[in-house]
Design a protein around this motif. Structure first.
Motif, short mmCIF file in Angstrom:
data_model
loop_
_atom_site.label_atom_id
_atom_site.label_comp_id
_atom_site.label_asym_id
_atom_site.label_seq_id
_atom_site.Cartn_x
_atom_site.Cartn_y
_atom_site.Cartn_z
N LEU A 1 0.83 -1.21 0.00
CA LEU A 1 0.00 0.00 0.00
C LEU A 1 0.86 1.26 0.00
CD1 LEU A 1 -2.77 -1.06 2.54
CD2 LEU A 1 -2.99 -0.91 0.05
N ALA A 2 1.96 1.24 0.75
CA ALA A 2 2.84 2.40 0.84
C ALA A 2 3.59 2.65 -0.47
CB ALA A 2 3.82 2.23 1.99
N LEU A 3 3.87 1.59 -1.22
CA LEU A 3 4.64 1.73 -2.46
C LEU A 3 3.79 2.04 -3.68
CD1 LEU A 3 7.24 -1.14 -1.93
CD2 LEU A 3 7.61 1.33 -1.70
N ALA A 4 2.47 2.00 -3.54
CA ALA A 4 1.59 2.34 -4.66
C ALA A 4 1.75 3.82 -5.01
CB ALA A 4 0.14 2.04 -4.30
N THR A 5 1.35 4.17 -6.22
CA THR A 5 1.38 5.57 -6.64
C THR A 5 -0.04 5.99 -7.00
OG1 THR A 5 3.58 5.26 -7.55
CG2 THR A 5 2.37 7.21 -8.29
N PRO A 6 -0.64 6.90 -6.28
CA PRO A 6 -0.17 7.48 -5.02
C PRO A 6 -0.25 6.46 -3.90
CG PRO A 6 -2.42 8.19 -5.47
CD PRO A 6 -1.97 7.38 -6.65
N PRO A 7 0.49 6.70 -2.80
CA PRO A 7 0.45 5.75 -1.69
C PRO A 7 -0.99 5.54 -1.19
CG PRO A 7 2.19 7.35 -1.36
CD PRO A 7 1.37 7.82 -2.53
N ARG A 8 -1.31 4.30 -0.88
CA ARG A 8 -2.66 3.95 -0.40
C ARG A 8 -2.60 3.44 1.03
NH1 ARG A 8 -6.01 6.39 -3.96
NH2 ARG A 8 -5.47 5.84 -6.09
N ASN A 9 -1.74 4.05 1.84
CA ASN A 9 -1.52 3.57 3.20
C ASN A 9 -2.20 4.41 4.27
OD1 ASN A 9 0.14 5.74 2.77
ND2 ASN A 9 1.95 4.83 3.71
N ASN A 10 -3.32 5.03 3.91
CA ASN A 10 -4.13 5.74 4.91
C ASN A 10 -5.59 5.69 4.49
OD1 ASN A 10 -4.83 8.29 3.37
ND2 ASN A 10 -2.59 8.46 3.34
N ILE A 11 -6.47 6.02 5.41
CA ILE A 11 -7.91 5.86 5.16
C ILE A 11 -8.37 6.72 3.99
CG2 ILE A 11 -10.19 6.36 6.13
CD1 ILE A 11 -9.31 5.04 8.68
N GLU A 12 -7.98 7.98 3.97
CA GLU A 12 -8.46 8.86 2.91
C GLU A 12 -8.04 8.37 1.52
OE1 GLU A 12 -7.29 12.87 3.92
OE2 GLU A 12 -8.72 12.96 5.58
N SER A 13 -6.82 7.89 1.39
CA SER A 13 -6.37 7.43 0.07
C SER A 13 -7.04 6.12 -0.33
CB SER A 13 -4.85 7.31 0.02
OG SER A 13 -4.39 6.32 0.92
N LEU A 14 -7.32 5.24 0.65
CA LEU A 14 -8.04 4.00 0.33
C LEU A 14 -9.49 4.29 -0.06
CD1 LEU A 14 -6.63 1.54 2.99
CD2 LEU A 14 -6.43 1.33 0.51
N VAL A 15 -10.12 5.23 0.63
CA VAL A 15 -11.49 5.61 0.26
C VAL A 15 -11.49 6.19 -1.14
CG1 VAL A 15 -13.39 7.22 0.77
CG2 VAL A 15 -12.33 5.90 2.63
N ASP A 16 -10.50 7.02 -1.45
CA ASP A 16 -10.39 7.57 -2.80
C ASP A 16 -10.23 6.44 -3.82
OD1 ASP A 16 -9.86 9.67 -4.85
OD2 ASP A 16 -7.87 8.73 -4.86
N TYR A 17 -9.42 5.43 -3.49
CA TYR A 17 -9.23 4.29 -4.39
C TYR A 17 -10.54 3.54 -4.60
CZ TYR A 17 -7.52 0.03 -6.51
OH TYR A 17 -7.31 -1.00 -7.37
N MET A 18 -11.32 3.34 -3.53
CA MET A 18 -12.58 2.61 -3.66
C MET A 18 -13.61 3.40 -4.49
SD MET A 18 -13.05 0.65 -0.02
CE MET A 18 -12.19 1.75 1.10
N LYS A 19 -13.41 4.69 -4.60
CA LYS A 19 -14.29 5.51 -5.44
C LYS A 19 -13.79 5.55 -6.88
CE LYS A 19 -15.83 8.61 -1.79
NZ LYS A 19 -15.80 10.01 -1.29
N ASN A 20 -12.50 5.70 -7.07
CA ASN A 20 -11.88 5.84 -8.39
C ASN A 20 -10.58 5.05 -8.43
OD1 ASN A 20 -13.67 7.89 -9.66
ND2 ASN A 20 -13.01 9.08 -7.88
N PRO A 21 -10.63 3.75 -8.63
CA PRO A 21 -9.41 2.94 -8.60
C PRO A 21 -8.49 3.21 -9.79
CG PRO A 21 -11.26 1.60 -9.27
CD PRO A 21 -11.82 2.94 -8.89
N THR A 22 -7.19 3.14 -9.49
CA THR A 22 -6.18 3.30 -10.53
C THR A 22 -5.23 2.10 -10.48
OG1 THR A 22 -4.71 4.52 -9.03
CG2 THR A 22 -6.20 5.83 -10.41
N SER A 23 -4.46 1.94 -11.54
CA SER A 23 -3.45 0.89 -11.56
C SER A 23 -2.43 1.17 -10.46
CB SER A 23 -2.77 0.84 -12.93
OG SER A 23 -2.21 2.09 -13.25
N TYR A 24 -1.63 0.17 -10.11
CA TYR A 24 -0.67 0.29 -9.01
C TYR A 24 0.28 1.47 -9.21
CZ TYR A 24 2.45 -1.28 -5.28
OH TYR A 24 3.20 -1.36 -4.13
#
Length: 162
Positions: free
Chosen positions: A84-107
């Motif tokens: 999660l930390a190495l993804a771009t953008p990092p997905r290692n916090n709640i706000e970024s994971l929620v953003d991913y669940m709304k608009n997922p991007t490639s790693y």
């Protein structure tokens, strides 16, 4: 002989699942364990109710492809803390994971993948996402970030554990 082996295997399988998937009672987790990153600077303490809801929602909505923090469609990318930390953008916090669940991007963050990955944006294609609220997404993200603390070697461990 077959019948005896069959029932022995079933009992062992049930015991394994009970031990592996029961996990720790949310109320038994201390406040430090329930503290996860909210964003790149702040943290939040999940309530025991959020921990329970997050686990239940994750298992029912995401568990088909991400059982135990792995990614069945791409075993090279899991939901462990390092990945999660190495993804771009990092997905290692709640706000970024929620953003991913709304608009997922490639790693690598280069492409939107909502057409092949369940998300709020693609709820018409992935019905399990239709009724998820912002609170639900928050709790699921909390579960994803809490799991490596509760199951450090198993979460994202792949075929070794699941």
């Amino acid at each position: 002989m077959f019948n005896k082996n069959f029932w022995t295997s079933m009992i062992i399988g049930c015991l394994f699942c009970t031990i592996t998937y029961t996990g720790v009672n949310a109320a038994a987790l201390d406040e430090e364990t329930r503290t996860v990153a909210l964003n790149s600077t702040d943290t939040v303490v999940l309530t025991p109710e959020q921990v329970k809801r997050g686990k239940r929602l994750f298992n029912s909505t995401c568990g088909t492809c991400h059982v135990g923090g792995i990614t069945k469609t791409n075993p090279n990318v899991g939901l462990d803390s390092e990945a999660l930390a190495l993804a771009t953008p990092p997905r290692n916090n709640i706000e970024s994971l929620v953003d991913y669940m709304k608009n997922p991007t490639s790693y690598d963050g280069a492409e939107l993948i909502y057409d092949i990955h369940p998300s709020i944006r693609s709820a018409d294609t992935f019905p399990k996402m239709r009724n998820l609220t912002e609170e639900d997404l928050f709790d699921i993200a909390g579960h994803i970030l809490l799991s490596p603390k509760v199951l450090p070697s198993q979460w994202g461990g792949g075929k070794i554990y699941y």
